[in-house]
Design a protein around this motif. Structure first.
Motif, PDB file in Angstrom:
ATOM      1  N   GLN A 252     -37.110  12.481   2.276  1.00 41.51           N
ATOM      2  CA  GLN A 252     -36.409  11.829   3.383  1.00 41.51           C
ATOM      3  C   GLN A 252     -36.642  12.556   4.705  1.00 41.51           C
ATOM      4  OE1 GLN A 252     -32.371  11.827   1.770  1.00 41.51           O
ATOM      5  NE2 GLN A 252     -32.518   9.630   1.350  1.00 41.51           N
ATOM      6  N   LYS A 253     -36.789  13.881   4.652  1.00 39.90           N
ATOM      7  CA  LYS A 253     -36.998  14.671   5.870  1.00 39.90           C
ATOM      8  C   LYS A 253     -38.469  14.804   6.243  1.00 39.90           C
ATOM      9  CE  LYS A 253     -34.599  18.421   6.734  1.00 39.90           C
ATOM     10  NZ  LYS A 253     -33.786  18.023   7.897  1.00 39.90           N
ATOM     11  N   GLY A 254     -39.358  14.444   5.320  1.00 43.99           N
ATOM     12  CA  GLY A 254     -40.789  14.597   5.581  1.00 43.99           C
ATOM     13  C   GLY A 254     -41.244  16.039   5.505  1.00 43.99           C
ATOM     14  N   VAL A 255     -40.580  16.816   4.631  1.00 40.87           N
ATOM     15  CA  VAL A 255     -40.937  18.222   4.454  1.00 40.87           C
ATOM     16  C   VAL A 255     -41.116  18.477   2.959  1.00 40.87           C
ATOM     17  CG1 VAL A 255     -39.715  18.917   6.549  1.00 40.87           C
ATOM     18  CG2 VAL A 255     -38.505  18.954   4.355  1.00 40.87           C
ATOM     19  N   THR A 256     -41.327  19.737   2.570  1.00 35.34           N
ATOM     20  CA  THR A 256     -41.525  20.056   1.162  1.00 35.34           C
ATOM     21  C   THR A 256     -40.222  20.563   0.539  1.00 35.34           C
ATOM     22  OG1 THR A 256     -42.120  22.380   1.497  1.00 35.34           O
ATOM     23  CG2 THR A 256     -43.895  20.746   1.706  1.00 35.34           C
ATOM     24  N   PRO A 257     -40.109  20.488  -0.790  1.00 38.05           N
ATOM     25  CA  PRO A 257     -38.913  21.035  -1.453  1.00 38.05           C
ATOM     26  C   PRO A 257     -38.711  22.520  -1.150  1.00 38.05           C
ATOM     27  CG  PRO A 257     -40.155  19.664  -2.974  1.00 38.05           C
ATOM     28  CD  PRO A 257     -41.002  19.811  -1.746  1.00 38.05           C
ATOM     29  N   ALA A 258     -39.807  23.259  -1.060  1.00 41.76           N
ATOM     30  CA  ALA A 258     -39.688  24.687  -0.754  1.00 41.76           C
ATOM     31  C   ALA A 258     -39.069  24.896   0.626  1.00 41.76           C
ATOM     32  CB  ALA A 258     -41.060  25.356  -0.824  1.00 41.76           C
ATOM     33  N   GLN A 259     -39.462  24.073   1.580  1.00 43.04           N
ATOM     34  CA  GLN A 259     -38.924  24.211   2.930  1.00 43.04           C
ATOM     35  C   GLN A 259     -37.439  23.861   2.980  1.00 43.04           C
ATOM     36  OE1 GLN A 259     -41.773  21.671   4.841  1.00 43.04           O
ATOM     37  NE2 GLN A 259     -43.205  23.334   5.271  1.00 43.04           N
ATOM     38  N   VAL A 260     -37.029  22.847   2.226  1.00 43.01           N
ATOM     39  CA  VAL A 260     -35.607  22.511   2.147  1.00 43.01           C
ATOM     40  C   VAL A 260     -34.838  23.669   1.518  1.00 43.01           C
ATOM     41  CG1 VAL A 260     -33.908  21.031   0.997  1.00 43.01           C
ATOM     42  CG2 VAL A 260     -35.922  20.019   2.066  1.00 43.01           C
ATOM     43  N   SER A 261     -35.406  24.245   0.475  1.00 48.15           N
ATOM     44  CA  SER A 261     -34.737  25.332  -0.258  1.00 48.15           C
ATOM     45  C   SER A 261     -34.550  26.562   0.612  1.00 48.15           C
ATOM     46  CB  SER A 261     -35.541  25.677  -1.510  1.00 48.15           C
ATOM     47  OG  SER A 261     -35.760  24.518  -2.296  1.00 48.15           O
ATOM     48  N   LEU A 262     -35.575  26.936   1.360  1.00 48.56           N
ATOM     49  CA  LEU A 262     -35.472  28.089   2.252  1.00 48.56           C
ATOM     50  C   LEU A 262     -34.484  27.797   3.386  1.00 48.56           C
ATOM     51  CD1 LEU A 262     -39.225  29.123   2.372  1.00 48.56           C
ATOM     52  CD2 LEU A 262     -37.363  30.438   1.354  1.00 48.56           C
TER      53      LEU A 262
END
Length: 330
Positions: A252-262
């Motif tokens: 939904q944000k157009g980013v990666t799961p790792a980036q959301v997690s950090l």
């Protein structure tokens, strides 16, 4: 920027473990590119370990080689080195002899190419009072051989006791969407009270949140995660549900799961009475370093949604095998 032991460091740090602990280890030049990229992105807090790899080539050897090739980078980087273990069995050794052996060996391998900014015992020795262990490390600080003292995998009471002996530069503990214990067991609260930065290791859930592993068989042969409770085949699918929820938010944000997690880890920094929190994701490639260091921010609503997901999804299995439990939160 964050402050660790009086030095400015980036909002995200860099864990070097995978560069020398994996078998086979990545080529040194590949590691150098990742390290260079990390520094270029402002991730100048580097976490190393005396036992990250075999005795003939651990992360300290890699640092020696890097700063031999790039001596101009030595003053730009703050390194935190874990030791204080008996190398033959990796049992804690917080005795005077154990601390001296570990620091002296670390200094020997660094060979003056890089100052030992911070030293920490990787685990609290249950047979040696923390006050004594901190006192032994403090002797090296007073002698100008070590810059500061950190703690690792300790409990709130240990943090407070240690801080009475010598200022604590930071506390390294596991913290991620898969490991939220520090928010509930008093560790984050104690660090907030004492204004001690938290260094969050394994902020990507030991690989769950990178999107690289979808089943137990994706773990390479010999990978230590094959022995960890939450990666076992009977619970792997259940634990993967959290990653799938994070992947949905990332899409939904157009980013990666790792980036959301950090971003979730960073969202707790300096909030609700907590101290600075510096995640130290590991990486072995330049591409992964660039991904991890792309600035992504979560809205308050997104943080709330992730909190609701954590309440709904129970992680099955401990952080380490049961035999290690007595050395956690020491």
């Amino acid at each position: 920027m964050a402050q660790v032991n009086g030095k400015e460091v980036g909002r995200i740090g860099f864990g070097l473990m995978g560069m020398t602990w994996r078998n086979p280890a990545p080529p040194v030049e590949q590691s150098f590119k990742a390290m260079k990229a990390s520094l270029a992105m402002g991730a100048n807090f580097w976490n190393a370990g005396e036992f990250y790899g075999p005795p003939e080539f651990n992360s300290l050897h890699l640092l020696n080689q890097y700063f031999t090739k790039y001596p101009e980078d030595a003053d730009k980087v703050l390194i935190s080195v874990k030791g204080g273990l008996k190398l033959e069995n990796l049992h804690p050794d917080g005795s005077r002899e154990g601390v001296r052996r570990s620091i002296d060996q670390s200094l020997k391998v660094l060979d003056g190419k890089k100052f030992l900014d911070i030293f920490e015992c990787a685990r609290v020795d249950p047979d040696v009072p923390i006050e004594e262990t901190i006192g032994y490390i403090a002797e090296y600080v007073k002698a100008g051989k070590v810059g500061g003292i950190s703690l690792s995998e300790c409990n709130a009471n240990t943090i407070r006791r240690a801080a009475k002996v010598h200022p604590i530069a930071c506390v390294e503990v596991e913290f991620s969407l898969y490991a939220t214990e520090i928010l509930e067991n008093g560790i984050a609260e104690a660090c907030g009270e004492l204004n001690i930065p938290i260094v969050a290791y394994s902020p990507l859930g030991r690989g769950f949140l990178t999107g690289a592993i979808k089943k137990f068989e994706d773990l390479p042969e010999g990978d230590f995660r094959r022995h960890m409770p939450r990666f076992q085949p009977d619970v792997f699918g259940e634990n993967l549900k959290l990653t799938q929820e994070v992947e949905h938010i990332a899409q939904q944000k157009g980013v990666t799961p790792a980036q959301v997690s950090l971003a979730w880890v960073l969202a707790h920094s300096r909030k609700n009475g907590l101290a600075e929190i510096i995640p130290i994701p590991g990486a072995t490639t330049e591409a992964r370093v660039l991904e991890n260091n792309k600035q992504v921010t979560l809205s308050e609503q997104e943080v709330i949604i992730l909190g609701e997901i954590l309440k709904r999804i129970e992680i099955k299995g401990g952080r380490y095998p049961p035999a290690h439990d007595h050395l956690l939160n020491g």
